[in-house]
Design a protein around this motif. Sequence first.
Motif, PDB file in Angstrom:
ATOM      1  N   VAL A   1       9.708  46.490  29.803  1.00  0.00           N
ATOM      2  CA  VAL A   1      10.835  47.306  29.327  1.00  0.00           C
ATOM      3  C   VAL A   1      11.332  48.226  30.437  1.00  0.00           C
ATOM      4  O   VAL A   1      12.541  48.385  30.654  1.00  0.00           O
ATOM      5  CB  VAL A   1      10.423  48.122  28.085  1.00  0.00           C
TER       6      VAL A   1
ATOM      7  N   LEU B   1      14.984  48.229  32.201  1.00  0.00           N
ATOM      8  CA  LEU B   1      15.774  49.460  32.169  1.00  0.00           C
ATOM      9  C   LEU B   1      16.278  49.818  33.570  1.00  0.00           C
ATOM     10  O   LEU B   1      17.453  50.175  33.753  1.00  0.00           O
ATOM     11  CB  LEU B   1      14.938  50.604  31.595  1.00  0.00           C
TER      12      LEU B   1
ATOM     13  N   LEU C   1      20.268  49.978  34.629  1.00  0.00           N
ATOM     14  CA  LEU C   1      20.844  51.202  35.180  1.00  0.00           C
ATOM     15  C   LEU C   1      21.376  50.965  36.592  1.00  0.00           C
ATOM     16  O   LEU C   1      22.419  51.515  36.975  1.00  0.00           O
ATOM     17  CB  LEU C   1      19.798  52.322  35.184  1.00  0.00           C
TER      18      LEU C   1
END
Length: 379
Positions: A332, A336, A340
């Motif tokens: 995860v 992420l 981003l």
Amino acid sequence: MDLTVLVPLVVATALLFDFTNGFHDTANAMATSIATGALRPRVAVALSAVLNLAGAFLSVEVAKTISGGVVDDAAVTPEVVFGGLVGAIVWNLLTWYVGLPSSSSHALFGGLIGAAWVVAGGSAVHFGTVLEKVLLPALVAPVVAGVAGGVATYLAFRITRRATASRTPRGFRIGQVASASLLSLAHGTNDAQKTMGIITLTLISAGSLPRGSGPPVWVVIGAGVAIAAGTYLGGWRIIRTLGSGITDIGAPQGFAAQTSATAVILTSSHMGIALSTTHVCSGGILGAGLGTPQAVVRWGTAGRMVLAWLTTLPAAGAAGALAGSVASTGAVGTVLVAVLGVLFAGGIYLASRRDAVGAHNVNDIPVEPLATSGSGGER
């Protein structure tokens, strides 16, 4: 995250960094040739791209320094490398947007060191190697290139002061094409290897290669193609800064700056020193400006450039530390960081479209006045 997914992701991110390195550093080789008119902008970046690709195949000494010298390959994981690469890409894109010729090399080192330090501890960083082959060359190389560029420019003006105005520029412009070509070759030899080293480090950390291995052939080819593609895109914002933002460049100064920078970069590549080509080329241009009979330099631009140099390593290190710590939490966290990073890159691209710089306006002269070293005033 499963290594069969993570390793290709890191390799792809490394090639993306190599791509940003290409368009971020196109200015190093071609800014002065474009500024003096020795080469048309599109021809210059195409020539530089081809020679960057060729240069990638000349040596792997710098790649070995990165894959086994800066950080401990036994303590580094692919997540750490991924975080370091994201930190380097973020800083490259930010400085490209504002047109500052910061060091892609130091962005890479900073991102990797920051991620390794936070995730694996200070023992994972070989500070002796960092001092010897990163920090000391960063201080010495621009000075050496600057002095060489200044002396070469002074001698060029002395030797040709009686030549006719029509003959002197033509001779130097031909020399500029030759020196810019050699500088592009040197850039590919030094900078493409940094991505080779990062990919090799990833493969070692994943157990795909034994410790101490050099880059496989497919890594050399991939890194060469990526940096060449980025170079062809043309980092027009930074080309403008180096070509006309620091000093007014004529054919003699351009030839002197490029020749001195090439000598320094090729020497460092042979010695396995991962030198910042940006620092060297910027130092050569500044020295060439100061070596003219009426030395003129835009010190405000030069000051902002040096500030970017000083902040690159810690800023990219902080970004790499944050990205690496998040990515190391698991799948995860890695996703992420990737999301981003893509959003940041997209935002920078959209912002750059509002004030586009390209081949059509790259030689527009900055508004900042020139300071003459002899009088200390402005003109």
